[in-house]
Design a protein around this motif. Structure first.
Motif, PDB file in Angstrom:
ATOM      1  N   ASN A 125     -43.101  30.191  11.233  1.00 54.06           N
ATOM      2  CA  ASN A 125     -41.848  30.903  11.517  1.00 54.06           C
ATOM      3  C   ASN A 125     -41.608  31.001  13.012  1.00 54.06           C
ATOM      4  N   SER A 136     -33.256  25.350  10.876  1.00 53.14           N
ATOM      5  CA  SER A 136     -34.693  25.046  10.914  1.00 53.14           C
ATOM      6  C   SER A 136     -34.969  23.777  11.708  1.00 53.14           C
ATOM      7  N   SER A 196     -40.375  26.337  15.884  1.00 50.98           N
ATOM      8  CA  SER A 196     -40.858  26.560  14.516  1.00 50.98           C
ATOM      9  C   SER A 196     -41.074  25.217  13.831  1.00 50.98           C
ATOM     10  N   THR A 203     -40.645  24.093   9.681  1.00 44.28           N
ATOM     11  CA  THR A 203     -40.342  24.557   8.333  1.00 44.28           C
ATOM     12  C   THR A 203     -40.420  23.387   7.372  1.00 44.28           C
TER      13      THR A 203
END
Length: 181
Positions: free
Chosen positions: A84, A57, A66, A68
């Motif tokens: 995402n 991530s 992304s 996260t």
């Protein structure tokens, strides 16, 4: 460590190794609930698995692919929310989330999603936010509806979860349709 205040009760924290023990606890207390709608609880269930998730991530965040975050509610980590996918080429982001079962029904995900929608439009210059939810996951679909999203369609046979094939309901929100509530 980076935190973003959503409101007086909710903060988003960029995932990092310090959250791994709490994610394991949340999985332990909500595994059967989460496994109804998400494929990952069956294969991501050790400290090493969650550390690999954090590493992946953070790598994707550094590359701008992304974002996260752990969801913190009244000082305790209760779930996860993310872009995402951040698609600058399409001016679109896809939001995903999960919340421990004991924390359902407090508006946490709706408020966190509303914040991310505003962030996508106002800070990232996106034109569209998309959320995919299992067709039968009515609580998740209700989040999309509370956000004023439009059901764009159902994609059949999209994912295998808990031994069954599920369809995805795809919701979209265009920048001009955003609700500020």
């Amino acid at each position: 460590m980076f935190f973003i205040a959503v409101d007086e009760d909710i903060r988003l924290q960029l995932v990092n190794d310090s959250i791994v023990p709490r994610y394991l606890e949340l999985l332990e207390e909500s595994k059967s609930y989460l496994s109804q709608w998400l494929p990952w609880p069956t294969f991501c269930n050790t400290e090493e698995d969650f550390k690999a998730f954090v590493k992946r991530s953070l790598h994707d965040y550094a590359e701008g692919k992304s974002l996260t975050c752990a969801i913190e509610f009244q000082g305790s980590i209760v779930g996860n929310i993310s872009f995402n996918a951040i698609r600058y080429d399409l001016k679109m982001v896809e939001i995903g989330y999960w919340l421990g079962e004991p924390y359902q029904g407090n508006g946490i995900v709706t408020r966190a999603c509303q914040f991310l929608c505003n962030y996508a439009f106002n800070e990232l210059g996106m034109e569209k936010v998309q959320i995919a939810a299992a067709e039968e996951n009515l609580p998740s679909r209700a989040v999309c509806e509370r956000l004023g999203m439009t059901l764009e369609g159902i994609i059949t046979n999209k994912e295998k979860v808990a031994g069954r094939i599920v369809n995805h309901a795809i919701y979209g929100l265009k920048n001009s349709n955003i609700s500020t509530g």
